[in-house]
Scaffold this motif. Structure first.
Motif, PDB file in Angstrom:
ATOM      1  N   SER A   1       1.098   4.196  -2.795  1.00  0.00           N
ATOM      2  CA  SER A   1       0.869   5.623  -2.517  1.00  0.00           C
ATOM      3  C   SER A   1       2.074   6.441  -2.957  1.00  0.00           C
ATOM      4  N   ASP A   2       3.248   5.813  -2.912  1.00  0.00           N
ATOM      5  CA  ASP A   2       4.467   6.484  -3.342  1.00  0.00           C
ATOM      6  C   ASP A   2       4.435   6.764  -4.841  1.00  0.00           C
TER       7      ASP A   2
ATOM      8  N   LEU B   1       0.835  -1.206   0.000  1.00  0.00           N
ATOM      9  CA  LEU B   1       0.000   0.000   0.000  1.00  0.00           C
ATOM     10  C   LEU B   1       0.874   1.262   0.000  1.00  0.00           C
ATOM     11  N   LEU B   2       1.916   1.245   0.839  1.00  0.00           N
ATOM     12  CA  LEU B   2       2.784   2.423   0.904  1.00  0.00           C
ATOM     13  C   LEU B   2       3.497   2.644  -0.432  1.00  0.00           C
ATOM     14  N   GLU B   3       3.944   1.563  -1.061  1.00  0.00           N
ATOM     15  CA  GLU B   3       4.591   1.680  -2.369  1.00  0.00           C
ATOM     16  C   GLU B   3       3.621   2.276  -3.399  1.00  0.00           C
TER      17      GLU B   3
END
Lengths: 279, 272
Positions: free
Chosen positions: B28-29, B24-26
């Motif tokens: 959003s990145d 998820l963080l990737e």
């Protein structure tokens, strides 16, 4: 001294920190090393998860609210709410549009606030109101002297001033962290996180195979971070901040879907996972 | 891995995963970066270093700002200064927590914003803060500048330092965060030294000027004293828009215009 005199020492206010950059640790230390007092030592900060509790609706929220109501009078509480699924939606909308982390933070904060209004409405009869950040930060003492509890937005007031995260763009200061920082600043008696699991497991018990997820009843914050578990019921930033906390050296994560747990945690009983400062 | 603009995949991750989930963080990145006010420049005017000096330092800077706002949109953030130091010392001595000290910085930076605001009033420059941030774009378009208090509004939710009680994120961090969230064109710190030195040039005669340096180099040097707040260096590492800052000497007010024009006239600190 004249107006054009380049010296300006006479314009200083004398203090032990006078003319310091406040960045030289050796110079700052003697002026700031006093023990920090607990402003509200009787305060209990109860954080209600957005996804874990609020989004489940009536079945999860009403019994929990009843349980909190029954504890009024015995414990003075600040109830902090998380934003839940609507924050996820608004993150998706804002990320797709290229908006920055600070904007995401302010949008999600609105959702946490809405959940706070819901909980406050359910407890209004008992004198409980929703308080905005400014009241929580400045008038909590008078509110909790007049009523058994108050409800607030779990998100801290970082909004546009949110930090850019290490990876990606999801705001790092969310409900768990906001409640933790506030509990520590007030020197609260306890910080309890009401979720939909008993606490910390070695892997997510909702998705793992039978017997695979092992329960961890008590663990150090740094130790837990070092375990680098794939999922945690609490934001990692809380664990990172515990080491520098002045008062909040212990938090408890409890399953709010099981009646009686929150009451026991308020009493100080160990019913979930206790995370303590070990750094 | 999710491609930029793959909103559907990102949406489904957001709906199903923990907000700390690596995938998820990737995703959003990989989301695009939209700069909200790409023509705005943030200038931080120091409290102790500039405003506390009074007329001799402030009037020439005000004159320079008035000239500069004709060519550049500027958001002027203010520092706190000597009164904040008195209050921090008093509050720390009484055992008050960091959260309570945060307000002190907010109040004093707010006074300094009012002071600058009154001096700039005849030029149409307003002071904004809190919910007033929403009208910044209008003010920048209409009169070229706004003044805001530089302290971040963290209140009782400020981070607690590992040692002592002084709020670690103060007006340097606050001003930079404003620049970063708006995707500003530049961030300049107006202080009373030519830039960053190896030691405090006011107390150490051997201090030498560093003209440019990266954040990582600066962290590795672990200097005992610094011209900007240390935690800002960590924040800059993850910047998406404002990856360089410049520290200049406001006692040479013409440097403000030159810095806004993109000249290297002080110390440039860059994220990589």
């Amino acid at each position: 001294m004249t107006d054009t005199d380049p010296s300006f020492a006479s314009k200083d206010v004398p203090s032990t920190l006078m003319r310091q950059t406040l960045l030289d640790r050796e110079l700052v230390r003697p002026a700031t090393d006093r023990p920090v007092i607990r402003l509200l030592p009787w305060l209990h900060v109860v954080t209600i998860g957005g996804r874990s509790i609020m989004d489940r609706g009536r079945d999860a929220v009403l019994p929990l609210v009843d349980e909190l109501r029954a504890a009024f009078g015995e414990y003075r509480m600040l109830i902090a709410t998380g934003p839940g699924i609507r924050a996820r939606h608004v993150f998706g909308v804002a990320l797709d549009l290229g908006l920055p982390t600070g904007v995401l933070a302010s949008l999600a904060s609105t959702e946490a606030e809405q959940n706070g209004h819901i909980v406050a409405a359910l407890l209004a009869e008992e004198g409980v109101s929703y308080l905005p950040h400014t009241s929580v930060g400045h008038q909590l003492a008078v509110h909790l002297s007049a009523s058994p509890a108050a409800v607030s937005n779990g998100f801290p007031p970082y909004e546009l001033f949110e930090f850019p995260p290490v990876i990606g763009k999801i705001p790092p200061h969310r409900t768990d962290t906001g409640a933790f920082l506030l509990a520590d600043a007030y020197g609260a008696a306890r910080a309890i996180y009401v979720k939909d699991v008993d606490g910390v497991y070695t892997c997510d018990p909702a998705t793992a195979g039978d017997g695979e997820a092992e329960f961890i009843p008590r663990v150090g914050a740094a130790e837990l971070l070092a375990m680098d578990l794939p999922s945690l019921p609490i934001d990692r930033l809380v664990l990172e901040l515990m080491g520098s906390a002045k008062h909040q050296k212990e938090i408890q994560i409890v399953d709010g879907l099981k009646p009686g747990n929150v009451t026991k945690a308020l009493r100080g009983e160990h019913v979930g996972t206790i995370v303590y400062a070990d750094a | 891995m999710v491609d930029q603009g793959d909103a559907g995949a990102l949406h489904s991750l957001l709906m199903s995963r923990s907000l700390t989930d690596a995938e998820l963080l990737e995703a959003s990145d990989a989301a695009p970066d939209y700069a909200i006010l790409p023509d705005a420049n943030v200038l931080k005017i120091g409290g102790q270093s500039v405003i506390d000096r009074g007329r001799v330092a402030v009037y020439p800077i005000v004159e320079e700002l008035v000239k500069a706002k004709g060519d550049h949109q500027i958001m002027i953030g203010t520092g706190a200064g000597t009164r904040a130091r008195h209050l921090y010392a008093l509050a720390a001595e009484l055992g008050l927590p960091t959260g309570a000290l945060n307000d002190i910085g907010t109040a004093v930076a707010g006074q300094n914003a009012k002071i600058l605001g009154h001096l700039l009033a005849r030029h149409g420059v307003p002071v904004v803060g809190g919910s007033g941030f929403g009208v910044i774009p209008l003010y920048l378009a209409e009169c070229g500048a706004v003044v805001f208090p530089g302290m971040p509004p963290y209140d009782m939710w400020q981070h607690v330092p590992s040692e002592g009680v002084i709020p670690p994120y103060r007006t340097d961090a606050g001003c930079w965060l404003v620049a970063e969230v708006y995707g500003a064109r530049s961030m300049t710190f107006v202080k009373d030294e030519d830039g960053l030195y190896t030691a405090n040039p006011k107390t150490d005669p051997d201090a030498t000027l560093i003209e440019s340096i990266t954040v990582d180099e600066l962290i590795a040097m672990d200097l005992p004293d610094l011209v900007i707040e240390r935690p800002l260096l960590q924040l800059m590492r993850h910047a998406r828009h404002v990856r360089t800052i410049q520290v200049i000497n406001g006692l040479k007010p013409e440097l403000i215009t030159r810095a806004l024009a993109g000249e290297h006239v002080g110390t440039i600190i860059s994220a990589a």
